[in-house]
Design an enzyme around this catalytic site. Structure first.
Site, mmCIF file in Angstrom:
data_model
loop_
_atom_site.group_PDB
_atom_site.id
_atom_site.type_symbol
_atom_site.label_atom_id
_atom_site.label_comp_id
_atom_site.label_asym_id
_atom_site.label_seq_id
_atom_site.Cartn_x
_atom_site.Cartn_y
_atom_site.Cartn_z
ATOM 1 N N ARG A 57 0.685 -0.885 -0.069
ATOM 2 C CA ARG A 57 -0.226 -0.050 -0.369
ATOM 3 C C ARG A 57 0.821 1.336 -0.207
ATOM 4 N NH1 ARG A 57 -2.975 -3.445 1.796
ATOM 5 N NH2 ARG A 57 -0.950 -4.297 2.568
ATOM 6 N N THR A 58 2.123 1.437 1.137
ATOM 7 C CA THR A 58 2.165 2.468 1.133
ATOM 8 C C THR A 58 2.825 3.157 -0.396
ATOM 9 O OG1 THR A 58 2.222 1.879 3.629
ATOM 10 C CG2 THR A 58 4.072 3.869 2.266
ATOM 11 N N LYS A 86 26.754 -3.409 -2.068
ATOM 12 C CA LYS A 86 28.107 -3.344 -2.104
ATOM 13 C C LYS A 86 28.640 -1.871 -1.487
ATOM 14 C CE LYS A 86 27.684 -3.255 -6.790
ATOM 15 N NZ LYS A 86 27.319 -2.259 -8.291
ATOM 16 N N HIS A 135 5.520 6.260 11.248
ATOM 17 C CA HIS A 135 5.144 6.184 9.623
ATOM 18 C C HIS A 135 3.724 7.035 10.119
ATOM 19 C CE1 HIS A 135 3.592 4.153 6.569
ATOM 20 N NE2 HIS A 135 3.527 3.167 6.634
HETATM 21 N N1 ASP Z 1 2.214 -2.026 6.860
HETATM 22 C C1 ASP Z 1 2.010 -1.037 8.262
HETATM 23 C C2 ASP Z 1 3.172 -0.570 8.094
HETATM 24 O O1 ASP Z 1 4.373 -0.481 7.742
HETATM 25 C C3 ASP Z 1 1.551 -2.084 9.234
HETATM 26 C C4 ASP Z 1 2.012 -3.610 8.932
HETATM 27 O O2 ASP Z 1 3.231 -4.081 8.450
HETATM 28 O O3 ASP Z 1 2.061 -4.097 9.928
HETATM 29 O O4 ASP Z 1 3.906 -0.455 9.591
#
Ligand code: ASP
Length: 338
Positions: A57-58, A86, A135
């Site tokens: 998603r991100t 490297k 995040h």
């Molecule tokens: N996608 C979110 C994160 O990158 C939550 C997870 O990975 O559980 O923190």
């Protein structure tokens, strides 16, 4: 804060007024995210998307957000395909890649690494997750979702009651979200985790010292009985020494429709930063919730595009020009809502 040219590294940068500004810009991005209009406002700009940890998603929504504003995206994923393998330092990588990009999004397994990278970068850097630390864009989209889902039902964010469930020790999304919530008034946060995976004290202290109520529990059912939001999280297996060490906690807190019906208020909104772990030994949010209209997880993921578009438009200082560079779409599209 002044957004133009700024790094986005931590939610601590934001005041409540900044958040309101981001959300207003995010709202204005809806016609473009829904493919009702196209804008080319970032035509010629390049996003360097550098993800050194797994991401769906991100990474993709940062990329889509930039594309939807008319910009181009260049990506690196994983250490193996990067010169870091490297022995190149973050400093050198930042000096080089910031010569190729107008803005960089970065995810890295170590806390503080994105800030270190940003200090050497010649262009703004957005933290896409640094280890168990922060995040920020996820916290913004979570808060944006809470505001959309809950204020319609209860009027305001102030007085919100939220249960955060799961691996609160390693979960960077709950760390950032708790800090943002502390900016509001009279919040009640119920923290549900195994004792060993409790929310670090600095986040609990920050909430309490801002006057909010924090309840700590290791039992699910009664903890979710009087909240507006249930925010479930995954056991962060990648932060444990081994898969076996994470297995001990997997599946400890499972929400399904029958538990929801028995214990939650009828309007409780269910959120999760995703990915939910749907393997049978985990299954923190059961698939039988998929038809529950209060399951907001996919609306939450959709909102990520709006919030990330807003951040890019603000960092690159084009908010006032988006519409002037827009036109109707000329392809078939069937989306009516986020
Ligand atoms: N996608 C979110 C994160 O990158 C939550 C997870 O990975 O559980 O923190």
């Amino acid at each position: 804060m002044i957004f133009a040219g700024s790094h986005i590294l931590s939610v601590e940068q934001f005041s409540r007024a900044d958040i309101e500004q981001i959300f207003a810009v995010a709202d204005s991005m809806e016609p473009y995210a829904l493919r009702k209009r196209v804008t080319r406002v970032l035509e010629g700009a390049i996003l360097g998307n550098m993800f050194f940890e797994p991401s769906t998603r991100t990474r993709v929504s940062f990329g889509c957000a930039f594309n939807l504003l008319g910009g181009e995206v260049r990506e690196t994923t994983g250490f193996k395909s990067s010169a870091i393998a490297k022995g190149e330092s973050l400093y050198d990588t930042a000096r080089v890649l910031s010569g190729y990009s107008d803005v960089i999004c970065m995810r890295h397994p170590e806390s503080g690494s994105v800030a270190e990278f940003a200090s050497a970068s010649r262009v703004p850097v957005v933290n896409g997750g640094d280890g168990a630390n922060e995040h920020p864009s996820q916290a913004l989209l979570d808060l944006y979702t809470i505001q959309k889902e809950v204020t319609a039902k209860r009027g305001s964010m102030d007085g919100l009651r939220i249960a955060m469930i799961g691996d609160l020790k390693h979960g960077r999304t709950v760390h950032s979200l708790s800090r943002l919530l502390a900016l509001y008034d009279n919040i009640e946060v119920v923290l549900v985790s195994p004792e060993e995976l409790a929310m670090p004290e600095r986040y609990v202290d920050a909430l309490r010292s801002a006057g909010h109520k924090v309840v700590i529990s290791s039992e699910l059912n009664h903890s979710i009985s009087r909240v507006d939001i249930v925010y479930s999280t995954r056991i962060q297996e990648e932060r444990f020494e081994s898969k076996e060490a994470a297995d001990v906690y997997r599946g400890r807190f499972r929400l399904n429709q029958s538990i929801y019906t028995e214990f939650c208020q009828p309007n409780t909104v269910i959120m999760h930063p995703l990915p939910r772990d749907s393997r049978s030994d985990a299954n923190e949010l059961d698939n039988d919730l998929n038809q529950n209209p209060n399951l907001a997880i996919f609306r939450q993921a959709d909102n990520g595009v709006l919030v990330r578009m807003a951040l890019f438009a603000m960092i690159l200082d084009v908010v006032g020009q988006v519409e002037a560079h827009s036109r109707e779409v000329n392809w078939y599209h069937r989306r009516n809502g986020m």
